[in-house]
Design an enzyme around this catalytic site. Structure first.
Site, PDB file in Angstrom:
ATOM      1  N   LYS B  94       0.802  -1.222   0.000  1.00 56.04           N
ATOM      2  CA  LYS B  94       0.000   0.000   0.000  1.00 56.04           C
ATOM      3  C   LYS B  94       0.839   1.278   0.000  1.00 56.04           C
ATOM      4  O   LYS B  94       0.475   2.283  -0.597  1.00 56.04           O
ATOM      5  CB  LYS B  94      -0.939   0.018   1.215  1.00 56.04           C
ATOM      6  CG  LYS B  94      -2.019  -1.054   1.168  1.00 56.04           C
ATOM      7  CD  LYS B  94      -3.086  -0.712   0.155  1.00 56.04           C
ATOM      8  CE  LYS B  94      -4.243  -1.694   0.191  1.00 56.04           C
ATOM      9  NZ  LYS B  94      -5.147  -1.506  -0.967  1.00 56.04           N
ATOM     10  N   GLU B 116      -9.965   6.364   2.697  1.00 57.27           N
ATOM     11  CA  GLU B 116     -10.825   5.340   3.260  1.00 57.27           C
ATOM     12  C   GLU B 116      -9.944   4.161   3.649  1.00 57.27           C
ATOM     13  O   GLU B 116      -8.837   4.022   3.121  1.00 57.27           O
ATOM     14  CB  GLU B 116     -11.850   4.875   2.221  1.00 57.27           C
ATOM     15  CG  GLU B 116     -11.341   3.838   1.203  1.00 57.27           C
ATOM     16  CD  GLU B 116     -10.315   4.379   0.207  1.00 57.27           C
ATOM     17  OE1 GLU B 116     -10.262   5.614   0.044  1.00 57.27           O
ATOM     18  OE2 GLU B 116      -9.567   3.569  -0.376  1.00 57.27           O
ATOM     19  N   SER B 383       1.759  -9.784  -1.016  1.00 52.20           N
ATOM     20  CA  SER B 383       1.510  -8.347  -0.965  1.00 52.20           C
ATOM     21  C   SER B 383       1.570  -7.749   0.438  1.00 52.20           C
ATOM     22  O   SER B 383       1.694  -6.544   0.582  1.00 52.20           O
ATOM     23  CB  SER B 383       0.158  -8.041  -1.599  1.00 52.20           C
ATOM     24  OG  SER B 383      -0.849  -8.753  -0.929  1.00 52.20           O
TER      25      SER B 383
END
Lengths: 262, 406
Positions: B94, B116, B383
């Protein structure tokens, strides 16, 4: 002249009342519509409840979610419109919706139904100019206007392009934000209204945040009509099943303030 | 099939029929301003140098490509490599995107950041980038997710972010995104909205793709260096789809590289409790773009379900819709049960605790690898790390034991 043109051709300013379809129930929506129209609303904007109303504030989120939780279905929407049309032959109905419920049914199917049950226009809140082509083609087929929205953030060159595609009336958004009651609505909307009039002869209605007689008096003079939604829906929420008198009284007060001469 | 190159300068936000800008008029000028700013920045060497410096010295890039020897021998098929995005600062991919977007926000003189978050990973990565540059930060998070992800809520607060509880709708990620969009409509002049996935209106799917494509670029070089050739299969999990696009992007024009996206099948595709928008959804419009969406016959958005909060979203990025439609990427779905099994097995076999999100992809690889030749190469995008999921997995195992007892 169609129904919308007839309303705006009158001498006074126009009161557009927003009502969430299915709140507090499908049958009572017809009562609500009767009350607002009998007490002075000129045009009805019928909100199609959507699970993810990203442009709406708390009140319309709540009424929409309530309607959906009670099992509101697409057919209910058209049924409400059809019955309303039978008892109110002259009051325009503007379909207010997010795009997904229309797209999922098929734009053609949806608009055809709107036409069949006597709808007068469509306002699709998340369908800006760049995404309108397909919908405009279908609406044109039934001679129904797509109500264009203009925001305080809309720059002049974009405004001009939007107004070239406009029909029915122009919906001028009064503030940077979602729908819902505000204590204050900036009176600086007049500058943009003036700009809008440079590019179009269509009537201009102002909406978002208007919730009191004082606000109505302070913002109405440059425009041809005002949209009030959350303030009416909030009354329904606050008064539960005893909403009828309060709704009638408030609608009457709003109508008087909108209709009276400056 | 040759996948068309995306030219950032002229790209109009449409991946075939998917994508677009289905938002309120109030936001259109902001999206246009953002598109222009992004297009200029992404070609400006000074912007790229600064971003790359932070990716290297702050995030720890390049992330390694690790040969999972024990897993490979255990499964007895293809050679399995992991792209170690779990080793990034904040523990997932991220941060590649949030650093890029926050640097862009600073360049655009926006003083306030909003985002969000579902599980809290994107919220933490955004709050981290905002702290790094001293910007005001507000994170919108569903009330239900706040309850489930207390640790990440605390992290975001420590980082100086305000965490706002969202109580509308299903009180999860989709509602957090609704609330962030509503907030942005009212604050658009001075606020930058950092979207965490390749979803949302144009230019977000393009922008997030660009910032995440570093994953694929590194992977391509690393596998060439290690094996002297490209892989046969690349696998990634898909919620909104940013880690998958990030690794797929570098291989789209290599027809010999099979690309596989793994969605969350939740309790099973035969139930309505899943989060597989492509495998089990229909075309629709959600959060500003046209793509595959979980919805009812009436066009209401259905709530998603996955044990992994990061995949628990009823939509998917529009480029994935296009990659599915064109046949370039194959999409499959893996259940909660299989994801947890893979989580446990990988932890024991390799000492790697994978996030529940990529545990879905691990589960697929565990099934597929034995059917492949020992000369085949599979790369899996690991990830994120799974420390954040300990409580969820423990609860799941406890519930299973209860059911077994009865």
């Amino acid at each position: 002249m169609n129904r919308i043109e007839q309303i705006f051709a009158k001498d006074n300013k126009v009161f557009i009342a927003f009502v969430t379809a299915g709140y507090p129930s499908v049958s009572e929506t017809l009562d609500v519509l009767d009350i607002v129209v009998d007490n002075g609303a000129d045009i009805v904007e019928l909100g199609f409840p959507f699970s993810d109303p990203t442009a709406d504030g708390k009140v319309i989120q709540a009424t929409s979610q309530f309607a959906l939780d009670r099992g509101f279905k697409r057919d209910d929407y058209f049924m409400i419109m059809k019955k309303f049309r039978q008892t109110h032959p002259d009051t325009p109905i503007v379909v207010f919706s997010y795009f997904n419920p229309i797209y999922q049914y098929g734009t053609d199917n949806f608009i055809k139904r709107v036409h069949e049950v006597g709808g007068d226009a469509a306002l699709i809140v998340d369908l800006p100019l760049e995404e309108q082509n397909d919908v405009l083609t279908v609406l044109n087929k039934y001679d129904l206007p797509l109500i264009q929205l203009v925001a305080p953030t809309t720059p002049a060159n974009r405004l001009q392009r939007i107004l070239e595609c406009a029909s029915g009336f122009i919906y001028q958004i009064s503030l940077r934000g979602v729908t819902g009651m505000r204590d204050e609505v900036k009176t600086s909307t007049a500058d943009q209204t003036e700009l809008i009039r440079k590019y179009t002869d269509l009537p201009v209605a102002l909406g978002f945040g208007i919730s009191s007689v004082e606000q109505i008096r302070s913002v109405k003079s440059p425009v041809d009509g005002l949209v009030i939604g959350s303030a009416l829906m909030d009354l329904l929420i606050a008064n539960g099943s005893e909403y009828k008198d309060a709704l009638g009284r408030t609608t009457r007060a709003f109508a008087k303030a909108i209709h009276e001469r400056d | 099939m040759n996948y068309p190159e995306i030219d950032i300068a002229t790209f109009d936000g449409r991946f075939g029929e998917f994508g677009g800008q289905y938002v309120a008029e109030t936001l259109m000028p902001a999206l246009s301003e953002l598109t222009t700013a992004f297009n200029t920045a992404i070609r400006d060497p000074r912007f790229l140098d600064e971003l790359n410096m932070y990716l290297k010295d702050y995030v720890g890039r390049p992330s390694p490509l690790y040969f999972a020897d024990r897993l490979t021998r255990h499964l007895g098929g293809a050679k399995i490599y992991f792209k170690r995005e779990d080793l990034n600062h904040t523990g997932a991919h991220k941060v590649n995107n949030t650093l890029g977007q926050v640097l862009l926000a600073r360049r655009m003189n926006k003083r306030r950041i909003i985002a969000e978050t579902g599980a809290g990973q994107h919220g933490v990565a955004t709050a981290t980038a905002a702290a790094l540059f001293g910007l005001e930060c507000e994170i919108f998070m569903g009330e239900e997710d706040i309850r489930r992800q207390q640790e990440n809520v605390k992290r975001m607060k420590l980082l100086g972010a305000q965490v706002t509880s969202v109580t509308s709708g299903t009180r999860t990620l989709k509602d957090a995104m609704n609330e962030a969009m509503r907030n942005w409509i009212g604050t658009v002049d001075h606020t930058f909205y950092v979207i965490g996935s390749v979803a949302g209106p144009h230019p977000y799917p393009l922008m997030v793709r660009e910032f995440q494509s570093v994953i694929g670029k590194e992977t391509r070089e690393q596998i060439q260096a290690k094996e002297g050739r490209l892989p046969d299969v690349v696998v990634a999990c898909v919620g909104g789809g940013s880690n998958a696009i990030g690794i797929f992007a570098a291989f789209l024009n290599d027809p010999g590289v099979k690309l596989i996206g793994i969605e969350a099948a939740g309790c099973g595709m035969a139930t309505d409790k899943h989060a597989a928008s492509i495998t089990g959804g229909e075309i629709g419009i959600l959060h500003g773009s046209k793509s595959y969406v979980l919805q009812t016959d009436d066009g209401q958005i259905r709530s998603a379900h996955s044990i992994s909060a990061g995949l628990d979203y009823p939509g998917i990025g529009p480029e994935h819709a296009w990659l599915h439609r064109s046949g370039r990427v194959e999409y499959k779905a893996v259940t909660d049960d299989h994801a947890v099994e893979a989580f446990l097995e990988l932890t024991r076999l390799e000492g790697l605790l994978p996030a529940l999100e990529c545990s879905h992809a691990v589960a697929y690889v565990m099934k597929a690898a034995p059917t492949l030749s020992t000369s085949d190469i599979v790369i899996l995008n690991l990830s994120g790390r799974g420390d954040k999921d300990m409580a969820t997995v423990n609860q799941y195992l406890k519930d299973k034991a209860e059911v077994a007892k009865r």
